[in-house]
Motif scaffolding. Sequence first.
Motif, PDB file in Angstrom:
ATOM      1  N   PHE A 141       1.165  -1.201  -0.309  1.00 43.15           N
ATOM      2  CA  PHE A 141      -0.031   0.482   0.008  1.00 43.15           C
ATOM      3  C   PHE A 141       1.091   1.522   0.025  1.00 43.15           C
ATOM      4  O   PHE A 141       2.123   1.055   1.088  1.00 43.15           O
ATOM      5  N   LEU A 142       0.590   1.930  -1.124  1.00 47.52           N
ATOM      6  CA  LEU A 142       1.656   3.153  -1.575  1.00 47.52           C
ATOM      7  C   LEU A 142       1.051   4.497  -0.418  1.00 47.52           C
ATOM      8  O   LEU A 142       1.580   5.550  -0.433  1.00 47.52           O
ATOM      9  N   ASP A 143       0.286   4.685   0.491  1.00 48.45           N
ATOM     10  CA  ASP A 143      -0.537   6.299   0.720  1.00 48.45           C
ATOM     11  C   ASP A 143      -0.643   5.221   2.618  1.00 48.45           C
ATOM     12  O   ASP A 143      -1.340   6.772   2.654  1.00 48.45           O
ATOM     13  N   PHE A 144       0.677   5.078   3.342  1.00 46.77           N
ATOM     14  CA  PHE A 144       0.367   4.706   4.532  1.00 46.77           C
ATOM     15  C   PHE A 144       2.165   4.772   4.957  1.00 46.77           C
ATOM     16  O   PHE A 144       2.752   3.653   4.557  1.00 46.77           O
ATOM     17  N   TYR A 145       2.009   5.822   5.948  1.00 48.47           N
ATOM     18  CA  TYR A 145       3.770   5.220   6.141  1.00 48.47           C
ATOM     19  C   TYR A 145       3.718   4.731   7.689  1.00 48.47           C
ATOM     20  O   TYR A 145       3.919   5.458   9.217  1.00 48.47           O
ATOM     21  N   THR A 146       3.634   3.375   7.467  1.00 47.11           N
ATOM     22  CA  THR A 146       3.551   2.755   8.747  1.00 47.11           C
ATOM     23  C   THR A 146       4.829   2.470   9.161  1.00 47.11           C
ATOM     24  O   THR A 146       4.359   3.087  11.050  1.00 47.11           O
ATOM     25  N   GLN A 147       6.229   3.076   9.065  1.00 45.87           N
ATOM     26  CA  GLN A 147       7.370   3.196   9.809  1.00 45.87           C
ATOM     27  C   GLN A 147       6.914   4.506  10.575  1.00 45.87           C
ATOM     28  O   GLN A 147       7.379   4.412  11.971  1.00 45.87           O
TER      29      GLN A 147
END
Length: 406
Positions: A141-147
Amino acid sequence: MRYDTVIIGGGLSALMCGIEVARAGKRVALVATGNSSLHFSSCSFGLYNAPEPLKAIETLPTVHPYARMGAEQVAAYASRATEILNIAGIATVGSAEKNHYIATPVGGWRECWLSIEGMLTSQTGKDVDFKSATILYPEGFLDFYTQFILDGLTEMGITVKAQAFALPEIVVRRNNPTEMRTVTVARALDKEENIRALATIISRESSESDVVLLPAVLGLNSTDVQSRLAHMANRDVRAIPTLIPSVEGVKVERALNRALESMGGVIFMAHTAVDYTMEQGEIKSITTSKGVTLTADNFVLASGSFIGGGLVAQRDCLCEPVFGADVVPNVGNQYTTRNIFEPQPFMGVGVATDNNFRVLVGGKAVENLYACGAVLSGYNPVKEGCGAGVAMTTALKVADEIINNR
């Protein structure tokens, strides 16, 4: 075609005004060029960037839309706006008395008045009401900055783990990376078989965590997916906003559209107001880009700012393109400053109105033409964090003017 009120615009302010006027039994039409800036929403609504917004409103300059209404009236309209959102099926949390904080897609916290129920929020922006969490997100998923989100929660002392999950339909879409965007993922997660599969994943991956955190991509076409997942998995499930476009913003727009139409309102989608007729100081009709002429007793300019086309920047001036309304303040051609971090002059520009938000043309108020929302002058929605608040409260002020005076 004749209506009691014609509203130019299709965004939050236009819809809020339209619903309120329609609730009073008036025939309402909206002229909407296309999708609104709600698609860029962050799952929340701002009243004013101050811990206690209503107290801060009391100190604003007289040109500010809030100052024209007064803090007491703003408070009443804020309460009524919350009621209308709830009528439309949009459950919210928060109070105009005191701001809270909503998580951002990059691991920070943003001050807000209302947030959509089920979002990850904090009372202070420095703590949360749980001690451990599992972040689950679609693989690729490209629109979610998990880190970033994981790091932010870890700094609060929360025990956090992050785990990607794969569903067959999402795996197929990963063959084309451009497919792994917010709306595409949301469409996949709307399907019943994928909801059940995700509930199983939640149960399996989060047994030792207090809460499960998911990107806000649930329920594009329904409002109960997140609560159903929580029930099916027997977990506390909360959502974190993604980058734009916003699924929650799309849901808000659709819900308000449905509410207006259920009250008899008509939406002329993909129409742009291009001309008007005027007699004896009042607007009699407008004509759209598709040749439709709409007559009414009252007209509302809720066309937005520069993004929505409600204001237009030309080489030597900023102007309102439909009625040629007066635009203030006069910044000449100095639209910006060299320091991009300073408030920019163009952000405070908008149509001039009297204190009842009747539009001024040539220095004179047009009796049956009102303005509300982002097209108004006198405030900076970015610096002040009040875009949604001004949109909704001025919309209801204008609705009251129409209902009580015409």
